[in-house]
Design an enzyme around this catalytic site. Sequence first.
Site, mmCIF file in Angstrom:
data_model
loop_
_atom_site.group_PDB
_atom_site.id
_atom_site.type_symbol
_atom_site.label_atom_id
_atom_site.label_comp_id
_atom_site.label_asym_id
_atom_site.label_seq_id
_atom_site.Cartn_x
_atom_site.Cartn_y
_atom_site.Cartn_z
ATOM 1 N N ARG A 209 18.335 49.627 26.709
ATOM 2 C CA ARG A 209 19.227 49.719 27.870
ATOM 3 C C ARG A 209 18.916 48.555 28.809
ATOM 4 O O ARG A 209 17.795 48.063 28.861
ATOM 5 C CB ARG A 209 19.025 51.040 28.613
ATOM 6 C CG ARG A 209 19.288 52.268 27.759
ATOM 7 C CD ARG A 209 18.900 53.536 28.492
ATOM 8 N NE ARG A 209 19.112 54.730 27.669
ATOM 9 C CZ ARG A 209 18.221 55.254 26.853
ATOM 10 N NH1 ARG A 209 17.022 54.690 26.742
ATOM 11 N NH2 ARG A 209 18.502 56.334 26.151
ATOM 12 N N HIS B 39 17.517 57.944 21.678
ATOM 13 C CA HIS B 39 18.362 59.131 21.834
ATOM 14 C C HIS B 39 17.543 60.385 21.528
ATOM 15 O O HIS B 39 16.920 60.474 20.474
ATOM 16 C CB HIS B 39 19.554 59.082 20.872
ATOM 17 C CG HIS B 39 20.589 58.077 21.259
ATOM 18 N ND1 HIS B 39 21.522 57.588 20.369
ATOM 19 C CD2 HIS B 39 20.860 57.463 22.448
ATOM 20 C CE1 HIS B 39 22.315 56.724 20.984
ATOM 21 N NE2 HIS B 39 21.929 56.636 22.247
ATOM 22 N N TYR C 70 28.072 56.248 16.220
ATOM 23 C CA TYR C 70 28.015 54.917 15.615
ATOM 24 C C TYR C 70 28.197 54.991 14.112
ATOM 25 O O TYR C 70 28.756 54.085 13.497
ATOM 26 C CB TYR C 70 26.672 54.250 15.953
ATOM 27 C CG TYR C 70 26.438 54.072 17.423
ATOM 28 C CD1 TYR C 70 27.275 53.274 18.194
ATOM 29 C CD2 TYR C 70 25.371 54.705 18.057
ATOM 30 C CE1 TYR C 70 27.066 53.112 19.554
ATOM 31 C CE2 TYR C 70 25.143 54.541 19.416
ATOM 32 C CZ TYR C 70 26.002 53.747 20.155
ATOM 33 O OH TYR C 70 25.778 53.582 21.502
#
Length: 294
Positions: free
Chosen positions: A146, A266, A275
């Site tokens: 991130r 995650h 995805y």
Amino acid sequence: MEREIHDFISYLHETKKSSSNTEISYERDLRKMARFLEDRGIREAKAVRELDLEGYLDYMERGEFASSTISRSVASIRAFFQYQMKVNGMEKDPSDNLRPPKVEKKMPEILSIQEVDLLLLQPDLNTPKGIRDKAMLELLYATGMRVSELIHLQVDEVNLQLGYVTCKEHEKERIIPIGNVSRDALILYMDKARDTFVKDSKEKTLFTNCSGKAMSRQGFWKVLKGYADAAGIKRDITPHTLRHSFAVHMLQNGADIKSVQEMLGHSDISTTQIYLSMNMNRMRDVYMKAHPRH
């Protein structure tokens, strides 16, 4: 309601060990709600009624807030009042019947491998800024981290000898490998560019702005936007676009979903599975275009 919101965020931080992004999001949502309610003379959680919260949702819908924004606000409000029930002994939860609008799930925006290659060619390696920007972009795409993790990364959280970075958030941490291209870009940055920006030997943040202070999310977003424009990428990409692209490209090239989940950090594999479905859609398109008997 200021004190009650503060106590709730402290509870998330200290007891639930929530991520800083979650805490920031909850606090932002709850402050908006509090401002709306305070304009109507409601200043304590215990004074809030179901009708007041429905009025707030109506206000958001009339203001044409995105469905995803309203849904996130509902989740924040419900968590806040559940906390009030549990900790402060509220007799009735006014958010109990609050229902978010249906959110149309959109596939994340991703770049093609060719677009990523073009983007990563844009920084000018003849300048310290270009060397720094190249290292940031290469690392973001190499790891899928991130942007908040990237800008808070410390020098001692990068192991260039063994080729990995350690992402830390509260008591959670994960180790992500980096490839030779990203590693070489980081070595060049550390050897040739970082000292140009960082004058304080106590500064341990890996990437800084031109003043030698930790880079902001907005600062990095401007860097990325500038290079996307220079590369002729017309779509409105964000730092998260590189995270999405990393995940899809890894799956396209044979990575297993569990490994991708761990690298992305995650907690729930269902978050990563979107995805996988994007990868399946791509394979279906390739099949339909290429197979002689489709």
